[in-house]
Design a protein around this motif. Structure first.
Motif, PDB file in Angstrom:
ATOM      1  N   ASP A 167      -6.846  -4.175  -0.707  1.00  0.00           N
ATOM      2  CA  ASP A 167      -5.600  -3.404  -0.679  1.00  0.00           C
ATOM      3  C   ASP A 167      -4.445  -4.148  -1.338  1.00  0.00           C
ATOM      4  N   LEU A 168      -4.421  -5.470  -1.261  1.00  0.00           N
ATOM      5  CA  LEU A 168      -3.370  -6.227  -1.944  1.00  0.00           C
ATOM      6  C   LEU A 168      -3.547  -6.149  -3.463  1.00  0.00           C
ATOM      7  N   ALA A 169      -4.790  -6.197  -3.927  1.00  0.00           N
ATOM      8  CA  ALA A 169      -5.047  -6.051  -5.357  1.00  0.00           C
ATOM      9  C   ALA A 169      -4.615  -4.660  -5.832  1.00  0.00           C
ATOM     10  N   CYS A 170      -4.890  -3.641  -5.013  1.00  0.00           N
ATOM     11  CA  CYS A 170      -4.456  -2.278  -5.359  1.00  0.00           C
ATOM     12  C   CYS A 170      -2.940  -2.195  -5.419  1.00  0.00           C
ATOM     13  N   TYR A 171      -2.268  -2.810  -4.455  1.00  0.00           N
ATOM     14  CA  TYR A 171      -0.808  -2.769  -4.439  1.00  0.00           C
ATOM     15  C   TYR A 171      -0.236  -3.474  -5.667  1.00  0.00           C
ATOM     16  N   ARG A 172      -0.811  -4.609  -6.020  1.00  0.00           N
ATOM     17  CA  ARG A 172      -0.302  -5.338  -7.190  1.00  0.00           C
ATOM     18  C   ARG A 172      -0.579  -4.598  -8.491  1.00  0.00           C
ATOM     19  N   HIS A 173      -1.691  -3.892  -8.551  1.00  0.00           N
ATOM     20  CA  HIS A 173      -2.042  -3.194  -9.795  1.00  0.00           C
ATOM     21  C   HIS A 173      -1.343  -1.834  -9.909  1.00  0.00           C
ATOM     22  N   TYR A 174      -1.405  -1.038  -8.829  1.00  0.00           N
ATOM     23  CA  TYR A 174      -0.868   0.328  -8.878  1.00  0.00           C
ATOM     24  C   TYR A 174       0.548   0.451  -8.318  1.00  0.00           C
TER      25      TYR A 174
END
Length: 70
Positions: free
Chosen positions: A14-21
């Motif tokens: 979820d942190l990777a998603c937040y940073r990307h999207y």
């Protein structure tokens, strides 16, 4: 167009998603569907994990503010 995201130390899905999207709503499930092996990994991903980031649906429109006293 889908892109590849490479995780940094201590990142979760979820942190990777937040940073990307810039959000996690409606995209974390898409990322897990595009990368089924991630569901079997630990909560904290190993540094350097490659994640396929599919195209995200558009963000839902903001709801108009309702004021009870105007």
């Amino acid at each position: 167009m889908p892109t590849t995201y490479i995780t940094k130390q201590g990142e979760t899905i979820d942190l990777a998603c937040y940073r990307h999207y810039g959000r996690t709503a409606d995209v974390t499930e898409l990322v897990l569907a595009a990368n089924p092996a991630l569901a079997a990994s630990d909560a904290v991903l190993p540094m350097g994990t490659r994640i396929l980031m599919p195209d995200a649906p558009p963000s839902p429109a903001a709801r108009p503010l309702v004021s009870l006293w105007t």
